[in-house]
Design a protein around this motif. Structure first.
Motif, mmCIF file in Angstrom:
data_model
loop_
_atom_site.group_PDB
_atom_site.id
_atom_site.type_symbol
_atom_site.label_atom_id
_atom_site.label_comp_id
_atom_site.label_asym_id
_atom_site.label_seq_id
_atom_site.Cartn_x
_atom_site.Cartn_y
_atom_site.Cartn_z
ATOM 1 N N LEU A 59 56.269 33.279 -79.476
ATOM 2 C CA LEU A 59 56.499 32.450 -80.391
ATOM 3 C C LEU A 59 56.705 32.723 -81.821
ATOM 4 C CD1 LEU A 59 53.920 29.850 -78.751
ATOM 5 C CD2 LEU A 59 56.460 29.651 -79.003
ATOM 6 N N LEU A 60 55.974 33.864 -82.196
ATOM 7 C CA LEU A 60 56.024 34.402 -83.487
ATOM 8 C C LEU A 60 57.360 35.100 -83.753
ATOM 9 C CD1 LEU A 60 52.524 35.838 -84.203
ATOM 10 C CD2 LEU A 60 53.696 33.927 -85.192
ATOM 11 N N SER A 61 57.942 35.540 -82.746
ATOM 12 C CA SER A 61 59.394 36.352 -83.243
ATOM 13 C C SER A 61 60.450 35.090 -83.344
ATOM 14 C CB SER A 61 59.679 37.005 -81.832
ATOM 15 O OG SER A 61 59.783 36.307 -80.693
ATOM 16 N N HIS A 62 59.992 33.922 -82.728
ATOM 17 C CA HIS A 62 61.115 32.967 -82.954
ATOM 18 C C HIS A 62 60.567 31.840 -83.835
ATOM 19 C CE1 HIS A 62 62.465 34.747 -79.107
ATOM 20 N NE2 HIS A 62 63.601 34.489 -79.552
ATOM 21 N N LEU A 63 59.890 32.133 -84.738
ATOM 22 C CA LEU A 63 58.754 31.579 -85.595
ATOM 23 C C LEU A 63 60.201 30.576 -86.907
ATOM 24 C CD1 LEU A 63 56.483 30.221 -86.585
ATOM 25 C CD2 LEU A 63 56.148 32.107 -88.349
ATOM 26 N N SER A 64 61.112 31.492 -87.261
ATOM 27 C CA SER A 64 62.014 30.799 -88.110
ATOM 28 C C SER A 64 63.024 29.692 -87.432
ATOM 29 C CB SER A 64 63.151 32.059 -88.330
ATOM 30 O OG SER A 64 63.823 32.414 -87.194
ATOM 31 N N LEU A 65 62.899 29.565 -86.100
ATOM 32 C CA LEU A 65 63.528 28.544 -85.637
ATOM 33 C C LEU A 65 62.624 27.193 -86.077
ATOM 34 C CD1 LEU A 65 64.681 29.780 -82.061
ATOM 35 C CD2 LEU A 65 66.206 29.280 -84.130
ATOM 36 N N LEU A 66 61.587 27.338 -86.113
ATOM 37 C CA LEU A 66 60.628 26.123 -86.580
ATOM 38 C C LEU A 66 60.750 25.416 -87.689
ATOM 39 C CD1 LEU A 66 57.235 27.334 -84.834
ATOM 40 C CD2 LEU A 66 58.874 25.907 -83.769
ATOM 41 N N PHE A 67 61.575 26.034 -88.740
ATOM 42 C CA PHE A 67 61.641 25.714 -90.073
ATOM 43 C C PHE A 67 63.232 24.671 -90.005
ATOM 44 C CE2 PHE A 67 58.930 29.134 -91.093
ATOM 45 C CZ PHE A 67 58.119 28.413 -91.851
ATOM 46 N N VAL A 68 63.933 24.838 -88.983
ATOM 47 C CA VAL A 68 65.324 24.000 -88.822
ATOM 48 C C VAL A 68 64.809 22.758 -88.985
ATOM 49 C CG1 VAL A 68 66.959 23.708 -87.312
ATOM 50 C CG2 VAL A 68 66.451 25.926 -87.652
ATOM 51 N N PRO A 69 64.017 22.087 -88.162
ATOM 52 C CA PRO A 69 63.883 20.615 -88.343
ATOM 53 C C PRO A 69 63.553 20.204 -89.771
ATOM 54 C CG PRO A 69 62.822 21.407 -86.483
ATOM 55 C CD PRO A 69 63.252 22.529 -87.220
ATOM 56 N N ALA A 70 62.342 20.994 -90.504
ATOM 57 C CA ALA A 70 62.058 20.802 -91.884
ATOM 58 C C ALA A 70 63.438 20.658 -92.790
ATOM 59 C CB ALA A 70 61.039 21.511 -92.285
ATOM 60 N N GLY A 71 64.299 21.670 -92.555
ATOM 61 C CA GLY A 71 65.523 21.902 -93.272
ATOM 62 C C GLY A 71 66.481 20.722 -93.340
ATOM 63 N N VAL A 72 66.559 20.351 -92.161
ATOM 64 C CA VAL A 72 67.446 19.104 -91.847
ATOM 65 C C VAL A 72 66.724 17.852 -92.392
ATOM 66 C CG1 VAL A 72 68.097 17.705 -89.709
ATOM 67 C CG2 VAL A 72 68.484 20.242 -89.614
ATOM 68 N N GLY A 73 65.577 17.785 -92.176
ATOM 69 C CA GLY A 73 64.812 16.606 -92.888
ATOM 70 C C GLY A 73 64.979 16.541 -94.578
ATOM 71 N N MET A 74 64.921 17.726 -95.109
ATOM 72 C CA MET A 74 65.236 17.882 -96.568
ATOM 73 C C MET A 74 66.570 17.131 -96.903
ATOM 74 S SD MET A 74 62.632 19.686 -98.333
ATOM 75 C CE MET A 74 63.646 20.278 -99.543
ATOM 76 N N MET A 75 67.753 17.801 -96.056
ATOM 77 C CA MET A 75 69.130 17.423 -96.262
ATOM 78 C C MET A 75 69.120 16.061 -95.879
ATOM 79 S SD MET A 75 70.880 20.794 -94.721
ATOM 80 C CE MET A 75 72.362 19.914 -94.385
ATOM 81 N N ALA A 76 68.517 15.357 -94.982
ATOM 82 C CA ALA A 76 68.644 13.886 -94.606
ATOM 83 C C ALA A 76 68.123 13.127 -95.751
ATOM 84 C CB ALA A 76 67.988 13.654 -93.137
ATOM 85 N N HIS A 77 67.122 13.618 -96.304
ATOM 86 C CA HIS A 77 66.429 12.601 -97.276
ATOM 87 C C HIS A 77 66.474 13.275 -98.824
ATOM 88 C CE1 HIS A 77 64.715 10.285 -94.150
ATOM 89 N NE2 HIS A 77 64.231 11.349 -93.710
ATOM 90 N N PHE A 78 67.542 13.838 -99.202
ATOM 91 C CA PHE A 78 67.921 14.574 -100.322
ATOM 92 C C PHE A 78 67.898 13.271 -101.342
ATOM 93 C CE2 PHE A 78 70.452 16.479 -103.726
ATOM 94 C CZ PHE A 78 69.821 17.504 -103.949
ATOM 95 N N GLY A 79 68.267 12.314 -101.017
ATOM 96 C CA GLY A 79 68.352 11.380 -102.298
ATOM 97 C C GLY A 79 67.243 10.845 -102.607
ATOM 98 N N ARG A 80 66.143 10.678 -101.573
ATOM 99 C CA ARG A 80 64.879 10.131 -101.981
ATOM 100 C C ARG A 80 64.022 11.322 -102.619
ATOM 101 N NH1 ARG A 80 59.955 7.902 -98.060
ATOM 102 N NH2 ARG A 80 58.752 7.316 -99.433
ATOM 103 N N ILE A 81 64.435 12.644 -102.309
ATOM 104 C CA ILE A 81 63.496 13.869 -102.855
ATOM 105 C C ILE A 81 64.235 13.834 -104.470
ATOM 106 C CG2 ILE A 81 63.634 16.218 -102.867
ATOM 107 C CD1 ILE A 81 63.609 16.229 -99.836
ATOM 108 N N ALA A 82 65.307 13.541 -104.545
ATOM 109 C CA ALA A 82 65.939 13.695 -106.059
ATOM 110 C C ALA A 82 65.273 12.544 -106.732
ATOM 111 C CB ALA A 82 67.175 13.706 -105.832
ATOM 112 N N ASP A 83 65.045 11.567 -106.390
ATOM 113 C CA ASP A 83 64.371 10.221 -106.906
ATOM 114 C C ASP A 83 63.049 10.757 -107.258
ATOM 115 O OD1 ASP A 83 66.885 8.929 -106.695
ATOM 116 O OD2 ASP A 83 66.260 7.629 -105.130
ATOM 117 N N GLU A 84 62.337 11.341 -106.534
ATOM 118 C CA GLU A 84 60.819 11.537 -106.502
ATOM 119 C C GLU A 84 60.549 13.067 -106.879
ATOM 120 O OE1 GLU A 84 58.770 9.621 -103.543
ATOM 121 O OE2 GLU A 84 60.234 8.117 -103.605
ATOM 122 N N TRP A 85 61.376 13.619 -107.551
ATOM 123 C CA TRP A 85 61.268 15.095 -107.875
ATOM 124 C C TRP A 85 59.760 15.481 -108.582
ATOM 125 C CZ3 TRP A 85 61.169 17.550 -112.571
ATOM 126 C CH2 TRP A 85 61.506 16.669 -113.561
#
Length: 126
Positions: A59-85
């Motif tokens: 699991l630790l050797s593939h830990l970087s894959l667990l950050f993919v959903p967080a990155g996708v969430g950041m991209m999907a909600h970029f407008g809200r993040i920009a509004d509340e920076w």
């Protein structure tokens, strides 16, 4: 087969933590409680079983894959993040500072418990 046994054991602890949190109504995530239970079990046993060691290493050797959903969430909600920076930035900065201060204080406290004072020599002029 060892990998499957290790993953099963990890998932059982996560499940037990989740069920315990829901039954008792604790204000912490179930996987965190399961991880604490696993930690206590491993401390009592003295070492991790080979199956848990193999599964956790995989699991630790593939830990970087667990950050993919967080990155996708950041991209999907970029407008809200920009509004509340501003609140997001303040929360990140304050939580980082609080974590660093708490870590330093805990380190000082625990180092006092584990470091024994060296015996002083009588007659030394320090």
């Amino acid at each position: 087969m060892q990998f499957l046994n290790g993953i099963t054991l990890l998932l059982v602890y996560q499940l037990v933590g989740e069920v315990t949190v829901r039954l008792v109504g604790l204000p912490i995530p179930g996987p965190v409680l399961g991880m604490v239970m696993l930690f206590i079990t491993l401390m009592i046993c003295g070492q991790a079983p080979a199956s848990v060691d193999q599964a956790s290493s995989a699991l630790l050797s593939h830990l970087s894959l667990l950050f993919v959903p967080a990155g996708v969430g950041m991209m999907a909600h970029f407008g809200r993040i920009a509004d509340e920076w501003l609140p997001i930035t303040l929360a990140l900065l304050l939580s980082t500072v609080i974590t660093m201060v708490a870590t330093a204080l805990i380190m000082q406290l625990t180092s006092r418990w584990f470091v024994k004072e060296a015996p002083t020599e009588e007659g030394s002029n320090e």
